[in-house]
Design a protein around this motif. Structure first.
Motif, PDB file in Angstrom:
ATOM      1  N   ILE A 101       0.947  -1.206   0.084  1.00 51.35           N
ATOM      2  CA  ILE A 101       0.049  -0.091  -0.042  1.00 51.35           C
ATOM      3  C   ILE A 101       0.916   1.267  -0.115  1.00 51.35           C
ATOM      4  CG2 ILE A 101      -2.099   1.288   1.256  1.00 51.35           C
ATOM      5  CD1 ILE A 101      -2.425  -1.135   2.532  1.00 51.35           C
ATOM      6  N   GLU A 102       0.578   1.962  -0.983  1.00 49.17           N
ATOM      7  CA  GLU A 102       1.376   3.547  -1.039  1.00 49.17           C
ATOM      8  C   GLU A 102       0.517   4.775  -0.620  1.00 49.17           C
ATOM      9  OE1 GLU A 102       4.327   3.988  -1.356  1.00 49.17           O
ATOM     10  OE2 GLU A 102       5.447   2.484  -2.347  1.00 49.17           O
ATOM     11  N   PHE A 103       1.007   5.689   0.042  1.00 49.35           N
ATOM     12  CA  PHE A 103       0.161   6.868   0.526  1.00 49.35           C
ATOM     13  C   PHE A 103       0.926   7.941  -0.203  1.00 49.35           C
ATOM     14  CE2 PHE A 103       0.823   4.721   5.107  1.00 49.35           C
ATOM     15  CZ  PHE A 103      -0.289   3.807   4.485  1.00 49.35           C
ATOM     16  N   VAL A 104      -0.188   8.479  -1.297  1.00 52.06           N
ATOM     17  CA  VAL A 104       0.402   9.462  -2.086  1.00 52.06           C
ATOM     18  C   VAL A 104       0.948  10.819  -1.319  1.00 52.06           C
ATOM     19  CG1 VAL A 104      -0.246  10.787  -3.954  1.00 52.06           C
ATOM     20  CG2 VAL A 104      -0.737   8.637  -3.964  1.00 52.06           C
ATOM     21  N   SER A 105       1.916  11.290  -1.493  1.00 48.18           N
ATOM     22  CA  SER A 105       2.090  12.572  -1.012  1.00 48.18           C
ATOM     23  C   SER A 105       2.148  13.614  -2.014  1.00 48.18           C
ATOM     24  CB  SER A 105       3.527  12.578  -0.449  1.00 48.18           C
ATOM     25  OG  SER A 105       3.646  11.747   0.740  1.00 48.18           O
ATOM     26  N   GLY A 106       2.457  13.443  -3.366  1.00 44.29           N
ATOM     27  CA  GLY A 106       2.467  14.275  -4.260  1.00 44.29           C
ATOM     28  C   GLY A 106       1.190  14.321  -5.219  1.00 44.29           C
ATOM     29  N   ASN A 107       1.371  14.153  -6.448  1.00 44.96           N
ATOM     30  CA  ASN A 107       0.341  14.145  -7.449  1.00 44.96           C
ATOM     31  C   ASN A 107       0.019  12.604  -7.872  1.00 44.96           C
ATOM     32  OD1 ASN A 107       2.238  13.506  -9.035  1.00 44.96           O
ATOM     33  ND2 ASN A 107       2.157  15.308  -9.966  1.00 44.96           N
ATOM     34  N   GLY A 108       0.725  11.602  -7.430  1.00 42.86           N
ATOM     35  CA  GLY A 108       0.354  10.081  -7.533  1.00 42.86           C
ATOM     36  C   GLY A 108       0.931   9.471  -8.741  1.00 42.86           C
ATOM     37  N   GLU A 109       1.888  10.689  -9.281  1.00 40.60           N
ATOM     38  CA  GLU A 109       2.587   9.935 -10.629  1.00 40.60           C
ATOM     39  C   GLU A 109       3.698   9.076 -10.225  1.00 40.60           C
ATOM     40  OE1 GLU A 109       4.329  13.344 -12.660  1.00 40.60           O
ATOM     41  OE2 GLU A 109       2.380  14.266 -13.480  1.00 40.60           O
ATOM     42  N   GLU A 110       4.328   9.290  -9.159  1.00 39.07           N
ATOM     43  CA  GLU A 110       5.409   8.151  -8.741  1.00 39.07           C
ATOM     44  C   GLU A 110       4.543   6.850  -8.425  1.00 39.07           C
ATOM     45  OE1 GLU A 110       8.508   7.657  -4.991  1.00 39.07           O
ATOM     46  OE2 GLU A 110       7.412   9.428  -5.350  1.00 39.07           O
ATOM     47  N   LYS A 117       4.941   3.648 -14.442  1.00 34.70           N
ATOM     48  CA  LYS A 117       4.968   2.209 -15.157  1.00 34.70           C
ATOM     49  C   LYS A 117       6.472   2.214 -16.263  1.00 34.70           C
ATOM     50  CE  LYS A 117       0.303   1.533 -15.511  1.00 34.70           C
ATOM     51  NZ  LYS A 117      -0.832   1.138 -16.194  1.00 34.70           N
ATOM     52  N   THR A 118       7.434   3.041 -15.700  1.00 34.28           N
ATOM     53  CA  THR A 118       8.638   3.371 -16.624  1.00 34.28           C
ATOM     54  C   THR A 118       9.476   1.955 -16.162  1.00 34.28           C
ATOM     55  OG1 THR A 118       8.549   5.634 -16.595  1.00 34.28           O
ATOM     56  CG2 THR A 118      10.581   4.641 -16.988  1.00 34.28           C
ATOM     57  N   PRO A 119       9.833   1.105 -17.192  1.00 34.93           N
ATOM     58  CA  PRO A 119      10.858   0.200 -17.148  1.00 34.93           C
ATOM     59  C   PRO A 119      12.310   0.598 -16.789  1.00 34.93           C
ATOM     60  CG  PRO A 119      10.463   0.411 -19.395  1.00 34.93           C
ATOM     61  CD  PRO A 119       9.502   1.260 -18.563  1.00 34.93           C
ATOM     62  N   PRO A 120      13.238  -0.256 -16.048  1.00 38.79           N
ATOM     63  CA  PRO A 120      14.324   0.446 -15.842  1.00 38.79           C
ATOM     64  C   PRO A 120      15.234   0.286 -17.144  1.00 38.79           C
ATOM     65  CG  PRO A 120      14.146  -2.255 -15.160  1.00 38.79           C
ATOM     66  CD  PRO A 120      12.814  -1.567 -15.717  1.00 38.79           C
ATOM     67  N   SER A 121      16.189   1.136 -17.074  1.00 39.14           N
ATOM     68  CA  SER A 121      17.088   1.612 -17.996  1.00 39.14           C
ATOM     69  C   SER A 121      18.664   1.760 -17.334  1.00 39.14           C
ATOM     70  CB  SER A 121      16.875   2.665 -18.948  1.00 39.14           C
ATOM     71  OG  SER A 121      16.629   3.874 -18.313  1.00 39.14           O
ATOM     72  N   ALA A 122      19.628   2.003 -18.436  1.00 39.51           N
ATOM     73  CA  ALA A 122      20.754   2.181 -17.889  1.00 39.51           C
ATOM     74  C   ALA A 122      20.762   3.614 -16.890  1.00 39.51           C
ATOM     75  CB  ALA A 122      21.849   2.408 -18.944  1.00 39.51           C
ATOM     76  N   GLY A 169       9.988   2.646 -12.648  1.00 40.05           N
ATOM     77  CA  GLY A 169       8.811   3.289 -11.726  1.00 40.05           C
ATOM     78  C   GLY A 169       8.025   2.366 -10.924  1.00 40.05           C
ATOM     79  N   LYS A 170       7.612   2.808  -9.803  1.00 42.22           N
ATOM     80  CA  LYS A 170       7.305   2.110  -8.543  1.00 42.22           C
ATOM     81  C   LYS A 170       6.244   0.866  -9.378  1.00 42.22           C
ATOM     82  CE  LYS A 170       7.345   4.161  -4.818  1.00 42.22           C
ATOM     83  NZ  LYS A 170       7.229   4.832  -3.689  1.00 42.22           N
ATOM     84  N   PHE A 171       5.207   1.590 -10.064  1.00 38.79           N
ATOM     85  CA  PHE A 171       4.269   0.614 -10.459  1.00 38.79           C
ATOM     86  C   PHE A 171       4.842  -0.430 -11.402  1.00 38.79           C
ATOM     87  CE2 PHE A 171       0.577  -0.767 -12.975  1.00 38.79           C
ATOM     88  CZ  PHE A 171      -0.598  -0.747 -12.360  1.00 38.79           C
ATOM     89  N   TRP A 172       5.917  -0.249 -12.114  1.00 41.96           N
ATOM     90  CA  TRP A 172       6.359  -1.369 -12.945  1.00 41.96           C
ATOM     91  C   TRP A 172       6.981  -2.376 -12.082  1.00 41.96           C
ATOM     92  CZ3 TRP A 172      11.061  -3.681 -13.597  1.00 41.96           C
ATOM     93  CH2 TRP A 172      11.225  -4.367 -14.826  1.00 41.96           C
ATOM     94  N   VAL A 173       7.930  -1.938 -10.895  1.00 41.36           N
ATOM     95  CA  VAL A 173       8.535  -2.635 -10.184  1.00 41.36           C
ATOM     96  C   VAL A 173       7.529  -3.802  -9.181  1.00 41.36           C
ATOM     97  CG1 VAL A 173       9.991  -2.797  -8.157  1.00 41.36           C
ATOM     98  CG2 VAL A 173      10.415  -1.144  -9.834  1.00 41.36           C
TER      99      VAL A 173
END
Length: 288
Positions: free
Chosen positions: A131-140, A144-149, A154-158
């Protein structure tokens, strides 16, 4: 098909050769813990004072359920603690710190000490819910951004693709909004609330929803019958009230018994007076 898979294969993409005899995967004692940089990085100006009490409320109210599910005590709850899912340099880049999460069938202690963090390549068991409690606008929380070099995943992707947590909830207190996702065939699908406006977490036999207290929304648990699961403080208040009510009922019963005894005593005294009067008239009261 819906998935509640809790056993995973950790993702460990690094340039190090982990198969050499000299290489040892770090454990929770060798990685930054909940006081480390990855948590400090979360503590932005937007974070509010509700988040810590909110975690306590979730933990305190769900623990009686978890104790029934795990009579051996083998479960752990993380509150703003790191989940290491990937080997990186520095290590914090390979960790996420949900505000609240629960892992079934793992001991809360390792080698006699409470866990400092949760390390997937040592456990291979994913949390059942985060469970995540949003502090900002919820984008974080919805990233869904995958990892790169160059980019951190992104948290949702993880949670969805790497750790594969079966249930993921996002709580926006400012909007009184709760979103709950369930992992289905490898991807998150948003759960629709039931007739009570709650989101069933079926493996636990509970529901997650919102309740308002003095104008402030809180995430709370209910059982599958729609009964609010109380925190320890709330249970203590209910138990105290029940005890006071029981004492009041007992006192009333005692008073009623005393009154009945007094009435019976008065009736006996009246009968004795009447019998004495009849005898004074030469009449045997037993013959009447």
């Amino acid at each position: 098909m819906e998935s509640t898979q809790a056993v995973i294969n950790p993702t460990t993409p690094t340039n190090q050769d982990i198969h050499t005899p000299k290489f040892t995967l770090p454990d929770h004692t060798q990685l930054p813990d909940s006081d480390g940089n990855f948590v400090l990085a979360k503590r932005t100006v937007g974070q509010n004072f509700q988040e810590h009490p909110q975690s306590i409320v979730l933990t305190s109210s769900i623990e009686p359920i978890l104790q029934k599910i795990h009579p051996d005590g083998n479960y752990c709850i993380g509150q703003d603690s790191g989940i290491y899912w990937r080997l990186t340099d520095p290590p914090e880049k390979g960790a996420e710190a949900p505000d609240w999460f629960y892992v079934p069938n793992v001991p809360p202690k390792l080698n006699g000490d409470y866990r400092r963090s949760y390390v997937l390549w040592k456990e291979f068991v994913a949390p059942l819910i985060a469970i995540e409690f949003v502090s900002g606008n919820g984008e974080e929380e919805r990233d869904k951004t995958p990892p790169s070099a160059t980019e951190k995943a992104g948290k949702f992707w993880v949670y969805e693709q790497a750790i594969r947590i079966p249930f993921y909830a996002i709580f926006e207190a400012r909007k009184a909004l709760l979103e709950v996702y369930r992992l289905v065939d490898g991807s998150y699908q948003k759960i629709q609330p039931n007739e009570r406006g709650h989101f069933p977490i079926s493996p636990l036999g509970v529901e997650l929803g919102l309740i308002e207290d003095d104008g402030v929304p809180w995430v709370r648990w209910w059982d599958d019958g729609g009964n609010l699961l109380l925190t320890g403080d709330e249970r203590a208040i209910v138990e105290k009230q029940a005890r006071l009510e029981a004492e009041e009922i007992a006192q009333q019963a005692k008073l009623a018994q005393q009154q009945a005894e007094e009435i019976a005593q008065q009736e006996r005294q009246q009968k004795e007076k009447l019998a004495a009067y009849l005898r004074s008239l030469g009449v045997n009261p037993d013959d009447i």
